[in-house]
Motif scaffolding. Sequence first.
Motif: not given
Length: 702
Positions: A143-170
Amino acid sequence: MSEDTSIFVDRSSSFESKAPAFEENTPEQQPRLTGSSRETGQSRSANKKGEGSSQVQATGDDRHMLESLKKIRDRALAGRRRAIADAFALADQCKAFGQRLSKAQLLAFIRNECRVSRTEANAYLLLADFAGPERADLERSAIEVGVLCRLAKQPATVRAEALTVLRSGRTLSLADLRLLRRDVLAGDARNSSQPDRTAINELKRVARLKAKDQVDRFILDLAGLANAFAALYNETTPEDCSAETLARVQALSVDASHLAKELREVVPAKVLTPSSSLGERSWITVQDTLEQIAEAKLCSMEGWCWPDVHPFWIDEHLHEILGWALGQEIPELAGRKRPVPNGGVALDRHPLSSASRPSAPYRYSVLELCAGAGGQAIGLHAAGFRHVGIVERNPEAASTLRANRPRWPVIEEDMNTIDIGRFEGVDLIAAGLPCQPYSQAGERRGSADERDLFDRTLEIVEQIRPKAVMIENVVGITQVTHAVRRLNVFSTLERLGYDTDWRVIEGPVFGLGQNRRRAILVAMRRGMMHRFRWPLPPEMAPTTVGTLLKDLMGARGWTGLDGWVARADGLAPTLIGGSAKKLGMDLAQPNSRKAWLEIGVNPRSVGKQAPDPDYLGIPYLTLPMLAQLQDFPADWIFSGSRQAQFRQVANAFPPRLSRVMGLAIQRALSGEEISVKTAIEAPLFKRIDLAELNLHMREAAE
């Protein structure tokens, strides 16, 4: 071809097979829709036989193209993965440095030294919290570094869901992450005791749509009123008091009354206040204008009010205000810069080639600290700044300033003790702080040197709160040994509400005859820095020492002048010797002495006069020659002993460099663009400066 490439080809082919379905076919190109499948098969077989060679060639070209595309794709993904790994490495190092540096210093390092944006700088300190498996998943996702930085600021539940989406190949974009956050938080709220805000948010959305429609209708009705007002103005005379005219005025009054009421509904009264960001007009003036028309006060004659039967002149000023509200050009403001809402500035990107300074010079004020002999002051004055104070504690340098510009407000005081409260509201603070604490000759003791004045300058900035700050110093301050000092300066300015940039500008690219490089810090109030850009060097030939000093060197008829000019076909080394602790008048340290000799200059001392006709050997440079190397005007007078004059010249910030920096800051403040090449080729002072004369007359009247 590898298996991965085959997949790449298959996907591309599947897209290409659908493309003709979206094209329009001519009658000759229409496919046959009748006939048996055998006929169709025979037709295809014939095509293959007839076009076999070209088909093979096309396939070869496709393979080459797809191989190239695959390489580009792999390179792009590898680059993003490296960027993610580098971001994590920086985060880990900053976490380790956190034991020795404050959070403010770390953020200053990330933003100013690593040039990371403000929105991402804080995120870098959070990236270190990602665990090892999470990091591996994020790197694989590319993913883009800008998205990575924005992801770091998210609540735990949002981070967990985003990581699940990324693990699925999206993958995830910033827009995806924003929507994902909305939906995850909505789910969290539904499964908790928090109230469901769906209905409230929907109400807000509908209200925004209604407000937009209401504003659109209001503007349409306002345009009708403005046109009716213009028609009345154009079609009547001062003597016209006919019944028809009275009826038109009454109709205007009724419409204006409705619009004034509607404007109060669209915008609450407490919001209808004058706004400096809108220039000389605001919506409160529109409200006043509508109420004036509603009362049939259309006349410019004081004390006259309709329906008295007197001849009248319709006040066109009212129509100008309506025109402003509708975004039309106002005659009285024609030629001025159109204001931009929310405090913005319209940027002029096409400078007038004939202008060497802003069209309204001396509009912006400057307080100058450690002014020396005036190199920086000359340049800022030429750039159109108005000095409200020029602080210099050295008596000889202060005398130089007064001797050349008697009207300048020279303040001969120590900036450590000066009362600067009277300068509150100044637009720019410019400081040429002592260089010795950060120079090789001064042993680079930095903040431990008693001559260091950065802390005092920052105190003055905190008290005065100017729009912009410019601090000039030697390049040594940008070296790694002074990194912590720079971080302290950055973090302090950040705390005070300024965005900061520190760069090195090269004198020769702006036509200076010496290899003088200066480190310049520019800080601007938050929300203004995006308008500042460092001055870009113009296309111009370098100025050699021989060309620059030919007239002065040959002033006494030296017969060896032409040979010297040919030898001096290069740039001078950086002129040194401005320290008060320096007792001699030599121009060079051991490592630059050779460079002086190569251009035919004896650097061991300063000459008292130009060579006489029969002079033999390598000539010395005189004080006027050194002043010309520093770009001082030819008629600039230096006060004090020869030693004092030498220090003043050697310590100066060259006026042309100060000028281009001043113009760059002026552009950020006003939006007006000036050609750098035109500016530096123009005289530093006008023979008769009417704008300056008017300024002095106003000051005298006050």
